[in-house]
Write an enzyme that holds these catalytic residues in place. Structure first.
Site, PDB file in Angstrom:
ATOM      1  N   ALA A   1       2.285   5.920  -0.207  1.00  0.00           N
ATOM      2  CA  ALA A   1       2.506   7.371  -0.143  1.00  0.00           C
ATOM      3  C   ALA A   1       2.920   7.845   1.248  1.00  0.00           C
ATOM      4  O   ALA A   1       3.335   8.994   1.400  1.00  0.00           O
ATOM      5  CB  ALA A   1       1.245   8.106  -0.581  1.00  0.00           C
TER       6      ALA A   1
ATOM      7  N   GLN B   1      -1.142  10.370  -7.377  1.00  0.00           N
ATOM      8  CA  GLN B   1      -1.173   9.147  -8.191  1.00  0.00           C
ATOM      9  C   GLN B   1      -1.064   9.513  -9.671  1.00  0.00           C
ATOM     10  O   GLN B   1      -0.423   8.810 -10.447  1.00  0.00           O
ATOM     11  CB  GLN B   1      -2.470   8.378  -7.918  1.00  0.00           C
TER      12      GLN B   1
ATOM     13  N   HIS C   1      -4.508  14.423  -1.366  1.00  0.00           N
ATOM     14  CA  HIS C   1      -3.154  14.078  -1.797  1.00  0.00           C
ATOM     15  C   HIS C   1      -2.222  14.007  -0.592  1.00  0.00           C
ATOM     16  O   HIS C   1      -1.085  14.481  -0.632  1.00  0.00           O
ATOM     17  CB  HIS C   1      -2.651  15.086  -2.839  1.00  0.00           C
TER      18      HIS C   1
HETATM   19  C1  LIG Z   1     -11.312  10.494  -3.023  1.00  0.00           C
HETATM   20  C2  LIG Z   1      -9.906  10.511  -3.576  1.00  0.00           C
HETATM   21  C3  LIG Z   1      -9.696  10.941  -4.872  1.00  0.00           C
HETATM   22  C4  LIG Z   1      -8.396  10.957  -5.403  1.00  0.00           C
HETATM   23  N1  LIG Z   1      -8.205  11.373  -6.695  1.00  0.00           N
HETATM   24  C5  LIG Z   1      -6.975  11.390  -7.208  1.00  0.00           C
HETATM   25  C6  LIG Z   1      -6.762  11.783  -8.553  1.00  0.00           C
HETATM   26  O1  LIG Z   1      -7.694  12.100  -9.287  1.00  0.00           O
HETATM   27  N2  LIG Z   1      -5.498  11.811  -9.012  1.00  0.00           N
HETATM   28  C7  LIG Z   1      -4.444  11.449  -8.234  1.00  0.00           C
HETATM   29  O2  LIG Z   1      -3.314  11.497  -8.714  1.00  0.00           O
HETATM   30  N3  LIG Z   1      -4.609  11.076  -6.967  1.00  0.00           N
HETATM   31  C8  LIG Z   1      -5.855  11.024  -6.438  1.00  0.00           C
HETATM   32  N4  LIG Z   1      -6.036  10.648  -5.144  1.00  0.00           N
HETATM   33  C9  LIG Z   1      -4.843  10.298  -4.354  1.00  0.00           C
HETATM   34  C10 LIG Z   1      -4.376   8.875  -4.621  1.00  0.00           C
HETATM   35  O3  LIG Z   1      -5.498   8.011  -4.729  1.00  0.00           O
HETATM   36  C11 LIG Z   1      -3.484   8.413  -3.480  1.00  0.00           C
HETATM   37  O4  LIG Z   1      -2.391   9.317  -3.326  1.00  0.00           O
HETATM   38  C12 LIG Z   1      -2.922   7.032  -3.746  1.00  0.00           C
HETATM   39  O5  LIG Z   1      -3.960   6.084  -3.927  1.00  0.00           O
HETATM   40  C13 LIG Z   1      -2.061   6.595  -2.583  1.00  0.00           C
HETATM   41  O6  LIG Z   1      -1.639   5.280  -2.822  1.00  0.00           O
HETATM   42  P1  LIG Z   1      -1.190   4.353  -1.631  1.00  0.00           P
HETATM   43  O7  LIG Z   1      -0.731   3.097  -2.259  1.00  0.00           O
HETATM   44  O8  LIG Z   1      -0.281   5.096  -0.746  1.00  0.00           O
HETATM   45  O9  LIG Z   1      -2.498   4.091  -0.752  1.00  0.00           O
HETATM   46  P2  LIG Z   1      -3.969   3.622  -1.119  1.00  0.00           P
HETATM   47  O10 LIG Z   1      -4.234   3.727  -2.569  1.00  0.00           O
HETATM   48  O11 LIG Z   1      -4.859   4.344  -0.158  1.00  0.00           O
HETATM   49  O12 LIG Z   1      -3.952   2.056  -0.767  1.00  0.00           O
HETATM   50  C14 LIG Z   1      -3.991   1.586   0.560  1.00  0.00           C
HETATM   51  C15 LIG Z   1      -4.742   0.266   0.551  1.00  0.00           C
HETATM   52  O13 LIG Z   1      -4.557  -0.401   1.797  1.00  0.00           O
HETATM   53  C16 LIG Z   1      -5.794  -0.922   2.237  1.00  0.00           C
HETATM   54  N5  LIG Z   1      -5.726  -1.003   3.704  1.00  0.00           N
HETATM   55  C17 LIG Z   1      -5.603   0.001   4.600  1.00  0.00           C
HETATM   56  N6  LIG Z   1      -5.523  -0.469   5.856  1.00  0.00           N
HETATM   57  C18 LIG Z   1      -5.606  -1.818   5.762  1.00  0.00           C
HETATM   58  C19 LIG Z   1      -5.578  -2.880   6.717  1.00  0.00           C
HETATM   59  N7  LIG Z   1      -5.451  -2.645   8.037  1.00  0.00           N
HETATM   60  N8  LIG Z   1      -5.708  -4.150   6.267  1.00  0.00           N
HETATM   61  C20 LIG Z   1      -5.831  -4.420   4.939  1.00  0.00           C
HETATM   62  N9  LIG Z   1      -5.850  -3.451   3.976  1.00  0.00           N
HETATM   63  C21 LIG Z   1      -5.734  -2.162   4.388  1.00  0.00           C
HETATM   64  C22 LIG Z   1      -6.817   0.097   1.748  1.00  0.00           C
HETATM   65  O14 LIG Z   1      -8.099  -0.496   1.670  1.00  0.00           O
HETATM   66  C23 LIG Z   1      -6.237   0.451   0.368  1.00  0.00           C
HETATM   67  O15 LIG Z   1      -6.685  -0.470  -0.603  1.00  0.00           O
HETATM   68  C24 LIG Z   1      -7.311  10.575  -4.595  1.00  0.00           C
HETATM   69  C25 LIG Z   1      -7.529  10.126  -3.283  1.00  0.00           C
HETATM   70  C26 LIG Z   1      -8.817  10.067  -2.792  1.00  0.00           C
HETATM   71  C27 LIG Z   1      -9.039   9.582  -1.362  1.00  0.00           C
END
Ligand SMILES: Cc1cc2nc3c(=O)[nH]c(=O)nc-3n(C[C@H](O)[C@H](O)[C@H](O)COP(=O)(O)OP(=O)(O)OC[C@H]3O[C@@H](n4cnc5c(N)ncnc54)[C@H](O)[C@@H]3O)c2cc1C
Length: 389
Positions: free
Chosen positions: A347, A359, A313
Site C-alpha cells: 500500500a 484491503q 487505511h
Molecule cells: C488494526 C488494523 C485493522 C484494519 N482493518 C481493515 C479492514 O477491516 N478492512 C480493510 O480493508 N483494511 C483494514 N486495514 C488496512 C489493511 O490491513 C492494510 O491496508 C493492508 O494490510 C496493507 O497491506 P500491505 O501489504 O501494504 O501491508 P501489510 O499488510 O502491513 O504487510 C506488511 C508486512 O510486512 C512485514 N514487515 C514489515 N517490516 C518488515 C521487516 N523489516 N522485515 C520483515 N517483515 C516486515 C509486516 O510484519 C507485515 O506482515 C486494517 C489495518 C490495521 C492496522
C-alpha cells in the site's frame, strides 16, 4: 434513510449509499481472513517457496552499481543475507517499506546526510505523501441491548464469547456519502473548491453504526455509537527514520486534520453523525459523548482532535508516478526509480488514498489485493523475458 440509498454491496465499484459491510472473514470459521490464511497457507508445500518466519529485513544490499542483489535478515539474533536470482520485492507496508529504503540509502539526500547514511539514490518522495482516514464518533445511552455490556457485564461477555466460538454469528452495515448540502453550506469557498477535486462518485465520509462505545464506561447502561470516518482527505503526513536500526520504529507524523478542509469536513461529519444518531429512535436522554455542551465548531473540532483515532487505511509513502514526477518513488510496475531489480508491492505505492477500505472495499475494489495481482502479472512477465534472453 436520511438520504442514504441502498446499494447492492460495496464490491460493485460503487460506494455512495448503504449496504452490508464487507469483511475479510473465513465463512466457515468466522475468524479474520488474511493474505496469510487465504493465499500463503495454500502454497506452503510448494518446493520453490521458503518462508523465513520471525525474520526482520534489516537492509537491502546492492552490487557496486545500483542493482539490488540481496536482503540482510535477522532471525532470532542471527544475521544472514538472502540473494535474489532475479529481483528483490519489498512488501513491508506503508510505514516499514520507506523505513527499509531510507536505512538502505534510498530517500531524500538531505535526510540521509543528516543521519550519516551513504546515499544510494536521491528519491525525495520516500516517506512523503502519507494519507490516512481519521475516525471518531458520537455515543448514546440507548434503550436496546448492545455490545457495550460486553465491557461492563462479565456474564454477558462470557455468553458472547461462547456464542462466537460455537455459532460464529454477526451482522454489520455501513454507508458512504458526500455530505448533504445542508452541511456543505457551512464550508468555506476554498474547502468547497478543494473537495470538488475529488471525483463525483467518491464519498467524503463513511458512517459505521456501532452497538458499542469506544470510551471506557463502568455503569450497566447500554451504549451505541455512530462512528464516522473521513474517506477523502487532504492532509498529508510523513514517515522518516532517526536510526538505521530496523528493530526500532520509524518516525510517523500522520498530520491528521492538518488542513482547513479536513477540519471543516470533520466538524460537519460529527454534526451529521448526531443527526443519524438521533434518527435511530433508540436514544435515551442526552447524547453521552461528546455531549450537548460541545456545541460550537471550535468545541467540536477540539473534541474530535482529542478523541480521534485512525481507520488504519494509510497509504502513499513510496508513491507510484511518472518518470518526470520528482516525488514519485516507483513506476507503474512498482520498480523503484534510480536503482535496478528492486520492486515494491504494497500500500505504500498508492499515489493517493481512494475512499473505502484499503484491503476490503473501495472504488478500486479490494485495493491492496488488486494491486498485488496486477504487479504479479508484471513480475511474471519480467521472469519470462529474463528467461528468453
Ligand atoms: C488494526 C488494523 C485493522 C484494519 N482493518 C481493515 C479492514 O477491516 N478492512 C480493510 O480493508 N483494511 C483494514 N486495514 C488496512 C489493511 O490491513 C492494510 O491496508 C493492508 O494490510 C496493507 O497491506 P500491505 O501489504 O501494504 O501491508 P501489510 O499488510 O502491513 O504487510 C506488511 C508486512 O510486512 C512485514 N514487515 C514489515 N517490516 C518488515 C521487516 N523489516 N522485515 C520483515 N517483515 C516486515 C509486516 O510484519 C507485515 O506482515 C486494517 C489495518 C490495521 C492496522
Amino acid at each position: 434513510m436520511l438520504g442514504f440509498k441502498s446499494i447492492p454491496g460495496f464490491n460493485s465499484g460503487q460506494l455512495i449509499g448503504f449496504s452490508e459491510f464487507t469483511l475479510s472473514i473465513d465463512p466457515e470459521a468466522a475468524t479474520r481472513s488474511s493474505s496469510e490464511t487465504s493465499f500463503l497457507q495454500d502454497t506452503l508445500d510448494r518446493p520453490n517457496l521458503l518462508v523465513h518466519q520471525r525474520s526482520l529485513a534489516k537492509s537491502l544490499v546492492f552490487n557496486n552499481t545500483t542493482t539490488a542483489t540481496s536482503v540482510l535478515l535477522d532471525t532470532f539474533g542471527k544475521t544472514y543475507s538472502l540473494s535474489a536470482r532475479r529481483e528483490v520485492i519489498l512488501a513491508a507496508g506503508v510505514f516499514r517499506t520507506p523505513q527499509l529504503l531510507l536505512a538502505s540509502g534510498i530517500g531524500s539526500a538531505a535526510t540521509l546526510e543528516k543521519l550519516g547514511v551513504p546515499l544510494r539514490t536521491d528519491l525525495p518522495g520516500v516517506g512523503q505523501n502519507l494519507h490516512d482516514q481519521p475516525f471518531f464518533s458520537v455515543s448514546y445511552r440507548v434503550n436496546v441491548t448492545t455490545n457495550s455490556e460486553l465491557t461492563t457485564n462479565q456474564s454477558a461477555a462470557a455468553k458472547a464469547a461462547n456464542d462466537y466460538l460455537t455459532r460464529q454469528s454477526g451482522r454489520l452495515s455501513s454507508g458512504w456519502e458526500k455530505l448533504p448540502e445542508s452541511y456543505r453550506v457551512n464550508f468555506t469557498k476554498s474547502a468547497r473548491t478543494e473537495l470538488a477535486q475529488f471525483p463525483s462518485h467518491w464519498p467524503e465520509i463513511e458512517v459505521v453504526p456501532s452497538a458499542a462505545i469506544t470510551i471506557p464506561v463502568t455503569d450497566q447502561a447500554q451504549y451505541a455509537s455512530i462512528q464516522v470516518a473521513i474517506s477523502s482527505t487532504t492532509s498529508v503526513g510523513t514517515v522518516t527514520i532517526n536510526t538505521t536500526d530496523l528493530s526500532k520504529n520509524p518516525i510517523k507524523d500522520p498530520k491528521w486534520l492538518s488542513t482547513e478542509t479536513d477540519q471543516q469536513v470533520a466538524v460537519q461529519t460529527l454534526k451529521r453523525a448526531r443527526e443519524i444518531g438521533q434518527a435511530t429512535g433508540v436514544v435515551m436522554g442526552d447524547e453521552y459523548a461528546p455531549g450537548p455542551a460541545v456545541k460550537t465548531d471550535a468545541d467540536i473540532l477540539a473534541y474530535i482532535k482529542k478523541t480521534m483515532t485512525t481507520f488504519h487505511h494509510a497509504v502513499g509513502t513510496c508513491k507510484m508516478g511518472k518518470a518526470e514526477d520528482s516525488s514519485a518513488v516507483v513506476n507503474t510496475k512498482g520498480l523503484v526509480k534510480g536503482v535496478e531489480k528492486l520492486r515494491i508491492v504494497d500500500a505504500s505505492i498508492f499515489p493517493f488514498l481512494p475512499p473505502g477500505h484499503t484491503q476490503g472495499v473501495g472504488v478500486l475494489k479490494i485495493m491492496v489485493d488488486a494491486l498485488a495481482e496486477k504487479l504479479a502479472v508484471e513480475i511474471l512477465k519480467s521472469k519470462v523475458s529474463a528467461e528468453s534472453i
